[in-house]
Design an enzyme around this catalytic site. Structure first.
Site, PDB file in Angstrom:
ATOM      1  N   HIS A  30     -13.476  42.156  -1.690  1.00  0.00           N
ATOM      2  CA  HIS A  30     -14.689  41.936  -0.898  1.00  0.00           C
ATOM      3  C   HIS A  30     -15.263  43.223  -0.314  1.00  0.00           C
ATOM      4  O   HIS A  30     -16.388  43.217   0.196  1.00  0.00           O
ATOM      5  CB  HIS A  30     -14.424  40.866   0.164  1.00  0.00           C
ATOM      6  CG  HIS A  30     -14.361  39.509  -0.460  1.00  0.00           C
ATOM      7  ND1 HIS A  30     -13.223  39.050  -1.087  1.00  0.00           N
ATOM      8  CD2 HIS A  30     -15.296  38.550  -0.612  1.00  0.00           C
ATOM      9  CE1 HIS A  30     -13.458  37.849  -1.585  1.00  0.00           C
ATOM     10  NE2 HIS A  30     -14.709  37.523  -1.312  1.00  0.00           N
ATOM     11  N   TRP A  41     -14.933  34.038  -9.218  1.00  0.00           N
ATOM     12  CA  TRP A  41     -14.086  33.004  -8.631  1.00  0.00           C
ATOM     13  C   TRP A  41     -12.697  33.010  -9.261  1.00  0.00           C
ATOM     14  O   TRP A  41     -11.702  32.779  -8.574  1.00  0.00           O
ATOM     15  CB  TRP A  41     -14.733  31.635  -8.777  1.00  0.00           C
ATOM     16  CG  TRP A  41     -15.932  31.415  -7.892  1.00  0.00           C
ATOM     17  CD1 TRP A  41     -16.346  32.182  -6.831  1.00  0.00           C
ATOM     18  CD2 TRP A  41     -16.881  30.361  -7.994  1.00  0.00           C
ATOM     19  NE1 TRP A  41     -17.491  31.664  -6.281  1.00  0.00           N
ATOM     20  CE2 TRP A  41     -17.846  30.552  -6.967  1.00  0.00           C
ATOM     21  CE3 TRP A  41     -17.023  29.286  -8.852  1.00  0.00           C
ATOM     22  CZ2 TRP A  41     -18.917  29.690  -6.778  1.00  0.00           C
ATOM     23  CZ3 TRP A  41     -18.098  28.421  -8.664  1.00  0.00           C
ATOM     24  CH2 TRP A  41     -19.026  28.634  -7.632  1.00  0.00           C
TER      25      TRP A  41
END
Length: 109
Positions: free
Chosen positions: A22, A80
């Protein structure tokens, strides 16, 4: 505009990996988030409980259609597939949920 809060567990041994992912989210994934009318998206980590809390604002007209658009995107699916092994869904999440949705009980603008 609608606000959403969601929560999920993160595997303790995957916290560093999740943070690294992230810190450099793929540009195509960020573009899809924006294309799906999501703004002000944040993810917070709570240790030692190892919980991730996400918050975002939805500025579109059809949330379900935008979420289906995101889910159908190949680059998002790839993202994902990298992130999901780091996560540990809550047993109390709703049917069909990965991240558990939360009820907003207070807001002050």
């Amino acid at each position: 505009m609608q606000r959403y809060g969601m929560v999920i567990g993160v595997r303790p041994e995957k916290i560093d990996e999740y943070k690294q992912l992230h810190a450099a989210v793929w540009p195509d994934v960020l573009a899809m988030i924006s294309a799906c009318n999501i703004r002000n998206y944040s993810i917070f980590l709570k240790e030692p409980e190892n919980l991730l809390f996400s918050f975002f604002e939805y500025h579109g007209e059809d949330y379900q259609a935008d979420m289906a658009k995101m889910a159908a995107d190949p680059k998002t699916q790839e993202w994902w597939s990298v992130c999901m092994p780091c996560q540990e869904p809550l047993e109390t999440r709703g049917e069909g949920e990965w991240w558990a949705t939360m009820e907003e009980v207070f807001f002050h603008a």
